[in-house]
Design a protein around this motif. Structure first.
Motif, PDB file in Angstrom:
ATOM      1  N   ASP A 185       0.836  -1.196   0.000  1.00 44.04           N
ATOM      2  CA  ASP A 185       0.000   0.000   0.000  1.00 44.04           C
ATOM      3  C   ASP A 185       0.877   1.255   0.000  1.00 44.04           C
ATOM      4  O   ASP A 185       1.646   1.502   0.935  1.00 44.04           O
ATOM      5  CB  ASP A 185      -0.888  -0.028   1.239  1.00 44.04           C
ATOM      6  CG  ASP A 185      -1.889   1.123   1.282  1.00 44.04           C
ATOM      7  OD1 ASP A 185      -1.793   2.041   0.441  1.00 44.04           O
ATOM      8  OD2 ASP A 185      -2.755   1.105   2.182  1.00 44.04           O
ATOM      9  N   GLN A 186       0.728   2.072  -1.037  1.00 45.72           N
ATOM     10  CA  GLN A 186       1.563   3.265  -1.166  1.00 45.72           C
ATOM     11  C   GLN A 186       1.251   4.336  -0.133  1.00 45.72           C
ATOM     12  O   GLN A 186       2.021   5.285   0.041  1.00 45.72           O
ATOM     13  CB  GLN A 186       1.429   3.855  -2.581  1.00 45.72           C
ATOM     14  CG  GLN A 186       0.087   4.516  -2.886  1.00 45.72           C
ATOM     15  CD  GLN A 186      -0.931   3.566  -3.490  1.00 45.72           C
ATOM     16  OE1 GLN A 186      -0.903   2.363  -3.218  1.00 45.72           O
ATOM     17  NE2 GLN A 186      -1.817   4.084  -4.332  1.00 45.72           N
ATOM     18  N   LEU A 187       0.140   4.219   0.566  1.00 45.87           N
ATOM     19  CA  LEU A 187      -0.219   5.209   1.572  1.00 45.87           C
ATOM     20  C   LEU A 187       0.390   4.916   2.933  1.00 45.87           C
ATOM     21  O   LEU A 187       0.240   5.714   3.866  1.00 45.87           O
ATOM     22  CB  LEU A 187      -1.743   5.306   1.688  1.00 45.87           C
ATOM     23  CG  LEU A 187      -2.464   5.770   0.412  1.00 45.87           C
ATOM     24  CD1 LEU A 187      -3.971   5.783   0.622  1.00 45.87           C
ATOM     25  CD2 LEU A 187      -1.974   7.150  -0.013  1.00 45.87           C
ATOM     26  N   LEU A 188       1.084   3.789   3.071  1.00 45.32           N
ATOM     27  CA  LEU A 188       1.769   3.459   4.314  1.00 45.32           C
ATOM     28  C   LEU A 188       3.182   4.034   4.292  1.00 45.32           C
ATOM     29  O   LEU A 188       3.882   3.936   3.290  1.00 45.32           O
ATOM     30  CB  LEU A 188       1.832   1.938   4.509  1.00 45.32           C
ATOM     31  CG  LEU A 188       0.491   1.208   4.646  1.00 45.32           C
ATOM     32  CD1 LEU A 188       0.728  -0.289   4.775  1.00 45.32           C
ATOM     33  CD2 LEU A 188      -0.292   1.736   5.847  1.00 45.32           C
ATOM     34  N   GLU A 189       3.603   4.593   5.417  1.00 46.49           N
ATOM     35  CA  GLU A 189       4.935   5.176   5.503  1.00 46.49           C
ATOM     36  C   GLU A 189       6.029   4.134   5.296  1.00 46.49           C
ATOM     37  O   GLU A 189       7.126   4.457   4.855  1.00 46.49           O
ATOM     38  CB  GLU A 189       5.125   5.857   6.865  1.00 46.49           C
ATOM     39  CG  GLU A 189       4.215   7.029   7.124  1.00 46.49           C
ATOM     40  CD  GLU A 189       4.645   8.295   6.395  1.00 46.49           C
ATOM     41  OE1 GLU A 189       5.768   8.339   5.868  1.00 46.49           O
ATOM     42  OE2 GLU A 189       3.850   9.249   6.363  1.00 46.49           O
ATOM     43  N   SER A 190       5.753   2.885   5.627  1.00 47.23           N
ATOM     44  CA  SER A 190       6.769   1.827   5.580  1.00 47.23           C
ATOM     45  C   SER A 190       6.955   1.226   4.193  1.00 47.23           C
ATOM     46  O   SER A 190       7.884   0.451   3.975  1.00 47.23           O
ATOM     47  CB  SER A 190       6.402   0.714   6.561  1.00 47.23           C
ATOM     48  OG  SER A 190       5.122   0.173   6.230  1.00 47.23           O
ATOM     49  N   THR A 191       6.100   1.559   3.244  1.00 50.56           N
ATOM     50  CA  THR A 191       6.166   0.942   1.917  1.00 50.56           C
ATOM     51  C   THR A 191       7.321   1.520   1.099  1.00 50.56           C
ATOM     52  O   THR A 191       7.513   2.728   1.046  1.00 50.56           O
ATOM     53  CB  THR A 191       4.841   1.151   1.165  1.00 50.56           C
ATOM     54  OG1 THR A 191       3.792   0.473   1.864  1.00 50.56           O
ATOM     55  CG2 THR A 191       4.923   0.609  -0.257  1.00 50.56           C
ATOM     56  N   ASP A 192       8.075   0.625   0.468  1.00 50.94           N
ATOM     57  CA  ASP A 192       9.159   1.039  -0.429  1.00 50.94           C
ATOM     58  C   ASP A 192       8.718   1.062  -1.887  1.00 50.94           C
ATOM     59  O   ASP A 192       9.167   1.905  -2.661  1.00 50.94           O
ATOM     60  CB  ASP A 192      10.352   0.084  -0.293  1.00 50.94           C
ATOM     61  CG  ASP A 192      10.957   0.101   1.096  1.00 50.94           C
ATOM     62  OD1 ASP A 192      11.303   1.185   1.568  1.00 50.94           O
ATOM     63  OD2 ASP A 192      11.076  -0.982   1.705  1.00 50.94           O
ATOM     64  N   VAL A 193       7.892   0.103  -2.271  1.00 60.54           N
ATOM     65  CA  VAL A 193       7.464  -0.039  -3.666  1.00 60.54           C
ATOM     66  C   VAL A 193       5.949  -0.185  -3.687  1.00 60.54           C
ATOM     67  O   VAL A 193       5.402  -1.112  -3.085  1.00 60.54           O
ATOM     68  CB  VAL A 193       8.121  -1.262  -4.339  1.00 60.54           C
ATOM     69  CG1 VAL A 193       7.715  -1.333  -5.812  1.00 60.54           C
ATOM     70  CG2 VAL A 193       9.635  -1.219  -4.196  1.00 60.54           C
ATOM     71  N   GLY A 194       5.287   0.716  -4.376  1.00 58.76           N
ATOM     72  CA  GLY A 194       3.842   0.651  -4.493  1.00 58.76           C
ATOM     73  C   GLY A 194       3.425   0.096  -5.840  1.00 58.76           C
ATOM     74  O   GLY A 194       4.236  -0.469  -6.586  1.00 58.76           O
ATOM     75  N   PRO A 195       2.151   0.265  -6.203  1.00 54.03           N
ATOM     76  CA  PRO A 195       1.678  -0.227  -7.492  1.00 54.03           C
ATOM     77  C   PRO A 195       2.175   0.646  -8.626  1.00 54.03           C
ATOM     78  O   PRO A 195       2.391   1.852  -8.462  1.00 54.03           O
ATOM     79  CB  PRO A 195       0.161  -0.133  -7.356  1.00 54.03           C
ATOM     80  CG  PRO A 195      -0.045   1.029  -6.419  1.00 54.03           C
ATOM     81  CD  PRO A 195       1.084   0.932  -5.423  1.00 54.03           C
ATOM     82  N   LEU A 196       2.347   0.052  -9.795  1.00 50.77           N
ATOM     83  CA  LEU A 196       2.623   0.841 -10.981  1.00 50.77           C
ATOM     84  C   LEU A 196       1.385   1.645 -11.338  1.00 50.77           C
ATOM     85  O   LEU A 196       0.305   1.450 -10.761  1.00 50.77           O
ATOM     86  CB  LEU A 196       3.067  -0.052 -12.136  1.00 50.77           C
ATOM     87  CG  LEU A 196       4.582  -0.355 -12.182  1.00 50.77           C
ATOM     88  CD1 LEU A 196       5.035  -1.117 -10.946  1.00 50.77           C
ATOM     89  CD2 LEU A 196       4.938  -1.140 -13.441  1.00 50.77           C
ATOM     90  N   ILE A 197       1.503   2.543 -12.295  1.00 51.60           N
ATOM     91  CA  ILE A 197       0.430   3.477 -12.588  1.00 51.60           C
ATOM     92  C   ILE A 197      -0.851   2.779 -13.026  1.00 51.60           C
ATOM     93  O   ILE A 197      -1.949   3.290 -12.826  1.00 51.60           O
ATOM     94  CB  ILE A 197       0.876   4.497 -13.671  1.00 51.60           C
ATOM     95  CG1 ILE A 197      -0.160   5.608 -13.838  1.00 51.60           C
ATOM     96  CG2 ILE A 197       1.184   3.796 -14.979  1.00 51.60           C
ATOM     97  CD1 ILE A 197      -0.354   6.469 -12.601  1.00 51.60           C
ATOM     98  N   ALA A 198      -0.739   1.575 -13.590  1.00 46.05           N
ATOM     99  CA  ALA A 198      -1.914   0.823 -14.022  1.00 46.05           C
ATOM    100  C   ALA A 198      -1.520  -0.641 -14.187  1.00 46.05           C
ATOM    101  O   ALA A 198      -0.340  -0.976 -14.332  1.00 46.05           O
ATOM    102  CB  ALA A 198      -2.463   1.373 -15.340  1.00 46.05           C
ATOM    103  N   GLU A 199      -2.514  -1.506 -14.181  1.00 42.37           N
ATOM    104  CA  GLU A 199      -2.234  -2.927 -14.358  1.00 42.37           C
ATOM    105  C   GLU A 199      -1.600  -3.202 -15.718  1.00 42.37           C
ATOM    106  O   GLU A 199      -0.729  -4.066 -15.844  1.00 42.37           O
ATOM    107  CB  GLU A 199      -3.522  -3.739 -14.208  1.00 42.37           C
ATOM    108  CG  GLU A 199      -3.284  -5.244 -14.249  1.00 42.37           C
ATOM    109  CD  GLU A 199      -4.501  -6.046 -13.856  1.00 42.37           C
ATOM    110  OE1 GLU A 199      -4.415  -7.293 -13.901  1.00 42.37           O
ATOM    111  OE2 GLU A 199      -5.537  -5.442 -13.493  1.00 42.37           O
ATOM    112  N   GLU A 200      -2.004  -2.446 -16.745  1.00 41.78           N
ATOM    113  CA  GLU A 200      -1.404  -2.639 -18.067  1.00 41.78           C
ATOM    114  C   GLU A 200       0.088  -2.348 -18.041  1.00 41.78           C
ATOM    115  O   GLU A 200       0.878  -2.998 -18.738  1.00 41.78           O
ATOM    116  CB  GLU A 200      -2.074  -1.741 -19.102  1.00 41.78           C
ATOM    117  CG  GLU A 200      -3.591  -1.876 -19.176  1.00 41.78           C
ATOM    118  CD  GLU A 200      -4.304  -0.864 -18.298  1.00 41.78           C
ATOM    119  OE1 GLU A 200      -4.759   0.176 -18.825  1.00 41.78           O
ATOM    120  OE2 GLU A 200      -4.410  -1.123 -17.090  1.00 41.78           O
TER     121      GLU A 200
END
Length: 471
Positions: free
Chosen positions: A308-323
């Motif tokens: 989850d990109q909204l967590l302070e502990s996250t290093d890598v979130g989702p790419l801009i889209a599944e495609e």
């Protein structure tokens, strides 16, 4: 400026790329709507051009103050729609604040020249000076990966030079920029001097073709840059392009391998989810330290947190889209098919991609020559630094490169031979400071963007000659 939707307008739905949550919607404007905005921008440009430099500077400082006051809410909004981890989005908003303040200073430093006419026989009694004038209406085409920061470089520079600006935010994540546009209005920008047009490729094309646009500034793919340049040529407008990259990082046998591995992790896998034009995209390691480097790279990669990109502990979130994640997955598959060995990551869950490390990558692989926009670190080996330089230069792109070595002579020798816009010595290629010229060679576009460059690019010179001044 909010995304006011007409009842019959087509809309773009903005979603969190990690969860699919609907965050909002904006109008997908057509060519007619774009033309109306551009026509109104002419009025805004006249107002900006008439504004004294100190007032333009103060306007930009007010914008910076307002954006700074909303750093946290803007970072949350940007992270939600873009997918970058929250701390990185916070840093991006902070960079935009610095950029607006930097261009406020540049607004008061648009110097002309006094040219000695006595260099030409017979003209000794005349006086010539040059002054800087705004171009007109500037179109700013902003990419999805760092939209707030790159918007600031284009819009603040345009306003600092006395232009009006029409901003096209990225279609998938326009909400943060729409909020910033509201803050620009609140700061007191003249009517129609700063406008936003929302939509996809059709909007970009309409701006590039419009005779009311004096210049287009695009950060995006090389394919998009070629198309915008082609369309802009019909009206002979200026086109400024900052395009793709396939940055090489060269690790010599006397390098600090842990520092080099960290540069790959931070400059490719854990920054912008790998979606950065100046990210480390090819790694060349000298035979003598290859195994030690890979061991360090794998150890550091294993510590990255994906989620989850909204967590302070996250290093890598989702790419801009599944495609986008599917394209990364396919590119990794092509590298493996060409002989590379997957030693870490590679799993995909919707828009999430586990950071990838590949070794034994054949330098001749066509997939290795492509720009992979995601958290992928392909590693190839070399015997002699000259070979690494040759392989790095074989890329059609030329944005950044890096070399790790303790030998300063080798470092500068390699840096001089690399056909790129900038070389980092003992550091990651994913470095951009607003006061440095940023851009590259070859298919990267050739333009340089930065505080001291862009504001001049958005002006034109006028020569004024006073005949017989020295009577």
């Amino acid at each position: 400026m909010s995304a006011a939707l007409s009842p019959d307008a087509h809309v773009i739905v903005v979603r969190n790329p990690g969860t699919g949550e609907r965050l909002g919607e904006v109008e997908a404007m057509d060519a007619r709507r774009v033309a109306e905005v551009v026509e109104a921008a002419a009025e805004g440009q006249r107002a900006m051009s008439a504004m004294p430099a100190h007032e333009r500077a103060e306007l930009l400082r007010r914008v910076a103050d307002l954006v700074e006051a909303e750093t946290e809410s803007l970072a949350l909004l940007l992270a939600g729609e873009n997918g970058k981890p929250l701390p990185q989005c916070r840093g991006e908003v902070e960079a935009a604040v610095r950029i607006f303040r930097g261009y406020a200073g540049e607004a008061t430093r648009l110097f002309g020249r006094q040219i000695p006419m006595d260099a030409v026989p017979g003209l000794e009694r005349h006086l010539a000076v040059t002054i800087r004038e705004p171009l007109g209406v500037v179109a700013a085409l902003v990419p999805f990966n760092y939209p707030v920061e790159l918007y600031a470089h284009k819009a603040a520079a345009a306003l600092a030079a006395g232009n009006a600006v029409v901003v096209q935010p990225p279609a998938r994540c326009p909400l943060a920029l729409l909020r910033v546009a509201e803050l620009v209005d609140r700061a007191g920008a003249p009517a129609h001097a700063h406008q936003v047009v929302t939509g996809g490729v059709a909007v970009s094309q309409a701006l590039a073709e419009s005779p009311g646009i004096a210049a287009v500034s695009l950060t995006g793919s090389t394919a998009a840059g070629r198309e915008i340049a082609r369309l802009g040529s019909g009206t002979l407008k200026k086109v400024f392009l900052e395009l793709g990259g396939n940055d090489a990082l060269i690790v010599c046998d006397d390098a600090d391998v842990d520092a080099a591995a960290q540069a790959v992790v931070l400059g490719r896998l854990a920054r912008g989810n790998g979606q950065i034009c100046c990210a480390v995209k090819r790694v060349y390691v000298q035979d003598g330290v290859h195994d030690a480097f890979v061991e360090s790279l794998l150890g550091q990669t294993a510590k990255l947190s994906v989620g989850d990109q909204l967590l302070e502990s996250t290093d890598v979130g989702p790419l801009i889209a599944e495609e986008a994640a599917e394209r990364v997955e396919a590119a990794v598959g092509r590298l493996v098919a060409d002989g590379a060995r997957l030693v870490a990551g590679g799993g995909r869950r919707a828009a999430f991609v586990d950071p990838v490390v590949l070794v034994d990558v054949p330098a001749s692989s066509e997939a290795f020559a492509e720009e992979i926009f995601g958290p992928v670190a392909p590693v190839a080996s070399f015997a002699d630094p000259a070979d690494a330089v040759r392989m790095a230069n074989e890329s059609p792109y030329g944005l950044h490169a890096a070399v790790f070595t303790r030998d300063v002579n080798r470092a500068f020798s390699v840096a001089k031979l690399l056909d790129v816009g900038a070389v980092m010595i003992n550091g990651s290629t994913a470095m951009r400071a607003e006061n440095l010229p940023f851009g590259g060679t070859k298919d990267t576009g050739g333009h340089r963007e930065g505080l001291h460059e862009t504001v001049l690019d958005f002006t034109r010179q006028k020569t004024i000659v006073l005949m017989g001044a020295f009577g």
